[in-house]
Design an enzyme around this catalytic site. Structure first.
Site, PDB file in Angstrom:
ATOM      1  N   CYS A   6      -7.636 -33.673  28.671  1.00 60.62           N
ATOM      2  CA  CYS A   6      -6.766 -32.768  29.047  1.00 60.62           C
ATOM      3  C   CYS A   6      -5.650 -33.247  27.674  1.00 60.62           C
ATOM      4  O   CYS A   6      -5.026 -33.900  27.189  1.00 60.62           O
ATOM      5  CB  CYS A   6      -5.794 -33.265  30.457  1.00 60.62           C
ATOM      6  SG  CYS A   6      -6.388 -33.648  32.351  1.00 60.62           S
TER       7      CYS A   6
ATOM      8  N   ASP B 297       7.681 -19.735 -10.213  1.00 53.00           N
ATOM      9  CA  ASP B 297       7.557 -18.719  -9.489  1.00 53.00           C
ATOM     10  C   ASP B 297       8.816 -17.563  -9.544  1.00 53.00           C
ATOM     11  O   ASP B 297      10.019 -18.600  -8.434  1.00 53.00           O
ATOM     12  CB  ASP B 297       6.794 -19.022  -8.502  1.00 53.00           C
ATOM     13  CG  ASP B 297       6.146 -17.367  -7.635  1.00 53.00           C
ATOM     14  OD1 ASP B 297       6.457 -16.577  -7.766  1.00 53.00           O
ATOM     15  OD2 ASP B 297       5.510 -17.556  -6.772  1.00 53.00           O
TER      16      ASP B 297
END
Length: 453
Positions: free
Chosen positions: A14, A417
Site C-alpha cells: 500500500c 542569468d
C-alpha cells in the site's frame, strides 16, 4: 521520501495514507513499488499505488538518478542493462548493485514496473483496445504485455479493465485524456507563469489556465494540452497520429511539469534561507520546470545569452517562421513544430533576423547537436554536461547551466542569468547547494506576473 508498506500475511503493498491497519510485525517497507512487486507483493485494490507518482529519493547517488532518467526515456524498452551500463560508463554488475542497494530492484525490474503501471492507468482511464495499450506502454509484444501484467497485478489486462471504477474513465470529445499523477502539493499557477514567460511563439501557448504545444512524432504532428486536474494530478489531452510509444510522450510531458519529482527535500533544505525561504512559503510545491526537447531549451538559452526576454521572444518567432514545420488549423496561436537541430544547422540564421553573434553561436550549437545526439544526454553528470556544452564555440558556461537546469539537474545554477536577478560572483548561490536549481526557479518566478489557473 515515500515508503510503501507491504503486508506479509496478505501479500499486498500500500501507499502512505491507505486505510488498512495491519500489525506492525507483519509489515515490510519498500522505497519503490517496483521493489515490492519484485518481492512478490501486489498492489492494494483500495489505495491503488500504481496511480500515484513514485519519485526517487533525493539522497540516492547521482549516477542512479541519471540511470533512472534514461530508463524513463526508454533505454530498456529494446536495450539491455549492459548497454545502459556502457552509456553510463559502469559495468552492468555495478549498475545492478547500485539499484538493488538503493531501490531494492534491478534496472530491468524497474522498467517492467513502469510499463505495467502505465498500462494499468490506460486500462483504467481510456477505452483504447488492449493491443493498443500494450504498444502504447512500451511493450514489445502483446505476449510480453500479458505476461508482465499477470506478474505485477496477478490478473490479465482484460480482467483489469473489467475491474476499473466508473469514475476512472476519462471521456473527451477529441484526443486521448490521461491523468498525470504527482505527490502534492504542486504550484500550478507558478509553473504556468514560468512557462508562459518562455513559451516559443507558434509552438507553445499558455492561455486560460491551459498549457498547449505542438510536437513531432516520427515526422508527424501532434498536439498536447495540459490543465489542472485534482489535488494529486494534472490532466493531459493528447492529439497524436498514433498511440505506439505513448508512455514516452506522457513521460516527457510529465517532465515539463516535474510531476515525477519530489520538491519536499529541496524545500526543507532552503526553507530557512532568508532570501529563498519566503519565496517557498509563498509558492509551496513549485517544481523546476523541465522541457519537452533539450534542443529547444538550448536554443532559448543561447539567444538569452545575447538579449533580454522580449527580444529573445522576437528572435524565436523569426526562427520558427524561417525553419519550423507549419501545422495549419490548430488555433491558440499554434502554427509550427519546433525545427530539429539538423534543420537549424542548415538555415541561414542571419537572413532569419538573428544578429551575427547569436546566429554564429546558435549555428555552432545546432551543428554540434546534429552531429552528436548525446550532447544533452541525461547520462552525463552536471559537470560533464556543462563542460561538453561549453566547448561549443560561443556558448558560455552560464548558458550551459541554464540548459542543465531545465534538463533536471538539481544543482544547475546560471549565475549570470538576468532573469534570476541575484548577486553574481563565484560565491553566488553557494549556500543553496545542492538545490540551486530550485532556488533559481523561485527567484525567476518571483519576478513574473501571476497567471490565472
Amino acid at each position: 521520501m515515500t515508503t510503501y508498506s507491504a503486508v506479509v500475511t496478505t501479500g499486498i503493498y500500500c501507499r502512505p495514507g491507505c486505510g488498512s491497519k495491519p500489525l506492525a510485525e507483519n509489515v515490510r517497507t519498500f522505497e519503490h513499488p517496483a521493489a515490492a512487486e519484485a518481492n512478490g507483493f501486489r498492489a492494494c485494490l483500495r489505495c491503488r499505488p500504481y496511480r500515484v507518482a513514485g519519485p526517487i529519493a533525493a539522497d540516492v547517488p547521482e549516477l542512479l538518478c541519471r540511470a533512472v532518467q534514461l530508463i524513463i526515456a526508454g533505454a530498456l524498452d529494446t536495450g539491455t542493462e549492459a548497454a545502459l551500463g556502457a552509456r553510463l560508463a559502469v559495468s552492468p554488475r555495478h549498475l545492478r548493485r547500485l539499484f538493488t542497494q538503493h531501490l531494492g530492484v534491478t534496472p530491468d525490474q524497474l522498467a517492467r514496473s513502469r510499463r505495467a503501471h502505465f498500462a494499468r492507468r490506460l486500462l483504467d482511464d481510456t477505452d483504447l483496445p488492449v493491443a493498443d495499450v500494450a504498444f502504447a506502454s512500451g511493450f514489445g509484444s502483446v505476449r510480453q504485455f500479458n505476461r508482465d501484467m499477470r506478474f505485477v497485478f496477478r490478473a490479465s489486462p482484460l480482467e483489469l479493465r473489467s475491474r476499473r471504477r466508473r469514475a476512472d474513465r476519462l471521456v473527451a470529445d477529441g484526443g486521448l485524456v490521461m491523468r498525470l499523477p504527482f505527490a502534492p502539493p504542486l504550484h500550478w499557477p507558478a509553473l504556468l507563469a514560468f512557462l508562459a514567460e518562455r513559451a516559443v511563439p507558434g509552438v507553445e501557448s499558455v492561455a486560460d489556465g491551459v498549457y498547449r504545444r505542438t510536437i513531432s512524432l516520427d515526422g508527424e504532428a501532434g498536439l498536447l494540452e495540459v490543465r489542472a486536474g485534482g489535488e494529486d494530478h494534472l490532466l493531459l489531452r493528447a492529439h497524436l497520429p498514433f498511440w505506439e510509444g505513448l508512455i514516452h510522450v506522457v513521460e516527457r510531458v510529465g517532465r515539463i511539469f516535474g510531476v515525477d519529482t519530489d520538491a519536499a527535500p529541496a524545500e526543507a533544505a532552503l526553507a530557512g534561507d532568508p532570501r529563498i525561504g519566503p519565496l517557498i512559503a509563498a509558492r509551496p510545491g513549485l517544481r523546476v520546470p523541465g522541457a519537452w526537447g533539450a534542443f529547444e531549451i538550448a536554443v532559448d538559452a543561447v539567444l538569452g545569452q545575447y538579449a533580454a526576454r522580449p527580444r529573445v521572444r522576437e528572435q524565436l518567432a523569426a526562427l520558427i517562421t524561417a525553419a519550423g514545420q507549419p501545422v495549419p488549423g490548430l488555433g491558440h496561436g499554434l502554427t509550427h513544430r519546433f525545427p530539429s537541430a539538423r534543420t537549424v544547422a542548415s538555415t541561414d540564421l542571419r537572413s532569419a533576423g538573428l544578429p551575427k553573434p547569436a546566429a554564429d553561436t546558435l549555428g555552432a550549437l545546432a551543428r554540434a547537436a546534429a552531429q552528436d545526439d548525446t550532447l544533452f544526454d541525461g547520462g552525463s553528470c552536471l559537470a560533464d554536461l556543462v563542460r561538453a556544452v561549453a566547448t561549443v564555440p560561443g556558448v558560455t558556461e552560464d548558458t550551459a547551466h541554464r540548459i542543465a537546469l531545465r534538463l533536471g539537474y538539481d544543482d544547475a545554477f546560471p549565475a549570470l542569468d538576468r532573469e534570476i536577478a541575484h548577486t553574481p560572483g563565484d560565491e553566488a548561490g553557494a549556500a543553496w547547494r545542492p538545490w540551486r536549481a530550485y532556488a533559481a526557479t523561485h527567484l525567476a518566478v518571483a519576478r513574473l506576473p501571476a497567471v490565472t489557473a
